[in-house]
Design a protein around this motif. Sequence first.
Motif, PDB file in Angstrom:
ATOM      1  N   ASP A  14       1.186  -0.764  -0.229  1.00  0.00           N
ATOM      2  CA  ASP A  14       0.023  -0.076   0.090  1.00  0.00           C
ATOM      3  C   ASP A  14       0.802   1.271   0.086  1.00  0.00           C
ATOM      4  OD1 ASP A  14      -1.816  -1.310  -0.038  1.00  0.00           O
ATOM      5  OD2 ASP A  14      -2.536  -0.881   2.262  1.00  0.00           O
ATOM      6  N   LEU A  15       0.736   2.350  -0.146  1.00  0.00           N
ATOM      7  CA  LEU A  15       1.006   3.993  -0.875  1.00  0.00           C
ATOM      8  C   LEU A  15       1.099   4.746   0.546  1.00  0.00           C
ATOM      9  CD1 LEU A  15       0.463   3.694  -4.266  1.00  0.00           C
ATOM     10  CD2 LEU A  15       2.746   2.974  -3.103  1.00  0.00           C
ATOM     11  N   LEU A  16       1.624   5.297   1.326  1.00  0.00           N
ATOM     12  CA  LEU A  16       1.698   6.027   2.308  1.00  0.00           C
ATOM     13  C   LEU A  16       1.859   7.502   1.580  1.00  0.00           C
ATOM     14  CD1 LEU A  16       0.233   6.993   5.212  1.00  0.00           C
ATOM     15  CD2 LEU A  16       2.893   6.195   5.820  1.00  0.00           C
ATOM     16  N   ARG A  17       0.724   8.550   1.561  1.00  0.00           N
ATOM     17  CA  ARG A  17       1.670  10.413   1.394  1.00  0.00           C
ATOM     18  C   ARG A  17       1.366  11.163   2.976  1.00  0.00           C
ATOM     19  NH1 ARG A  17       0.678  15.540   1.066  1.00  0.00           N
ATOM     20  NH2 ARG A  17       2.122  16.948  -0.213  1.00  0.00           N
ATOM     21  N   ILE A  18       2.360  11.648   2.808  1.00  0.00           N
ATOM     22  CA  ILE A  18       2.139  12.002   4.809  1.00  0.00           C
ATOM     23  C   ILE A  18       2.929  13.346   4.129  1.00  0.00           C
ATOM     24  CG2 ILE A  18       4.339  10.882   5.228  1.00  0.00           C
ATOM     25  CD1 ILE A  18       2.723  10.227   7.599  1.00  0.00           C
ATOM     26  N   ASP A  19       2.130  14.748   4.943  1.00  0.00           N
ATOM     27  CA  ASP A  19       2.909  15.698   5.725  1.00  0.00           C
ATOM     28  C   ASP A  19       4.464  15.618   5.870  1.00  0.00           C
ATOM     29  OD1 ASP A  19       3.563  17.982   6.786  1.00  0.00           O
ATOM     30  OD2 ASP A  19       2.084  19.279   5.671  1.00  0.00           O
ATOM     31  N   GLN A  20       5.359  15.750   5.684  1.00  0.00           N
ATOM     32  CA  GLN A  20       6.914  15.213   6.578  1.00  0.00           C
ATOM     33  C   GLN A  20       6.679  15.702   7.821  1.00  0.00           C
ATOM     34  OE1 GLN A  20      10.093  14.386   4.999  1.00  0.00           O
ATOM     35  NE2 GLN A  20      10.114  14.497   6.890  1.00  0.00           N
ATOM     36  N   ARG A  21       6.118  16.581   8.480  1.00  0.00           N
ATOM     37  CA  ARG A  21       5.713  17.662   9.622  1.00  0.00           C
ATOM     38  C   ARG A  21       5.122  15.821  10.398  1.00  0.00           C
ATOM     39  NH1 ARG A  21       3.480  22.955   8.173  1.00  0.00           N
ATOM     40  NH2 ARG A  21       3.021  21.423   6.545  1.00  0.00           N
ATOM     41  N   ALA A  22       4.318  15.156  10.247  1.00  0.00           N
ATOM     42  CA  ALA A  22       3.111  13.646  10.612  1.00  0.00           C
ATOM     43  C   ALA A  22       3.647  12.974  10.756  1.00  0.00           C
ATOM     44  CB  ALA A  22       2.210  13.774  10.146  1.00  0.00           C
TER      45      ALA A  22
END
Length: 450
Positions: free
Chosen positions: A216-224
């Motif tokens: 699966d794929l995860l696009r995440i804000d760096q701060r999180a």
Amino acid sequence: MTICELIERRVGILGLGVEGQAALQALRAAGYQQTVPVLVEKPLTLDESWGPVQLCQGAAAEAVLPELDVLIRSPGFAPGHPWRQQADRLPLLQTTPTNLFLAEVRRAGLPVIGITGSKGKSTTSTLLYESMRAAGLPVCLLGNIGVAALAQLPEVLAEDKMTVLEMSSYQCADLQLGPSIAVVLNLFPEHMDWHGSVDAYYLAKMQIGACQLPGDLLRIDQRAVPWMQRLRPVAEEEMILQERGYHIADGFFCRGTERLFATTAMRLPGRHNWENGCAVLAAAELVGVGAEVVQGVMGEFSGLPYRMSDLGVRGGIRWINDAISTAPEATVAALQAFLPQVATLIVGGKDRGYDYAPLVERLAESAVRTLILLPDSGRRVAELVRACSGLSCRIIEVADLPEAVQQAKRWTEKGWSCLFSPGAPSYNQFANFSERGQAFLKAVGNGDDW
């Protein structure tokens, strides 16, 4: 756990709002014939199509819990609710409508793009959905946006639809299986009364990626990222980070070193919208939708109702309806998006103890001359403003929204803007943000008879 696995078990439902009703209908559609105990806090009118239902309140609700094998919980019941705490002490399985939906669609091999974050998830979800539609993909927009996902399950399965699923912290908190693509936007403290702490709130959000499957794929804000790492080790190559992919630089949407198009091509104003636009571009690419399609949608989309909605000029004043703003960070974002035109700001609502210091700091850099404060949190904002030596603006405390608008009409000079961005929940005076937004519209009027 899928719906079919519940057929031979004694199943109860906690709550009979939109999500609870969707769970009940899904059970019936799967052939569940037994009487379903439903735990509710207030009397309800039953629909005949729901089949045999046993409404349980008070002591009856407490008595029926030990008789159940499975409890389907609606998202509105906080972990501290007595019925939830009792259920946690019992040897019964617990699930949610969101978990049931994800189990069914993922078993069918259908993609789900789950989107969460403290603010902007509705706008981001809608932009992604419209981009996928514009590209000709079979897609639906479900979840916290206002459409119970489980209610649409038959259509999703029958038509092999992809799902854009907006997910609140309530829906993420006890996920058992994540979406095939998870998108995590910004994080700042919210819903403390439900989660109990900032820590619990942030970790609840991170469940969206913590229980994904391999591949699966995860696009995440760096701060999180640090919060995600607390739940499961995630290698950098598993994450799609804004800094390495789509980002904003020098007034342009960029991918790596490539400039794509100017931020002015996006109709929605403000850096927070641009950053969420980057998340849309990244998620769209993962499902085969090109940046040029997203750009076209961004250029047409004017925003959701009550989210920085520009009502136009009435009585010589431009009115901006941001009634959906339920935290001070959202007010800061709205103020920043409309600088330097805002001369009057209306703030305040149910006091959840949020930190308004960053808002006061932003006010010191703005053109706001009149600050109109609503109960209950408005009192704390007034104290902070009065204590800030570098801030000089008129402070007006009012009893309700109609009075706030009347004061705004009196003190806002023609040619300037009034921003209504409460930075607090609506529940002390309104049923929800939508009712609050409608009340603001009514109070502003059309400007013809001022």
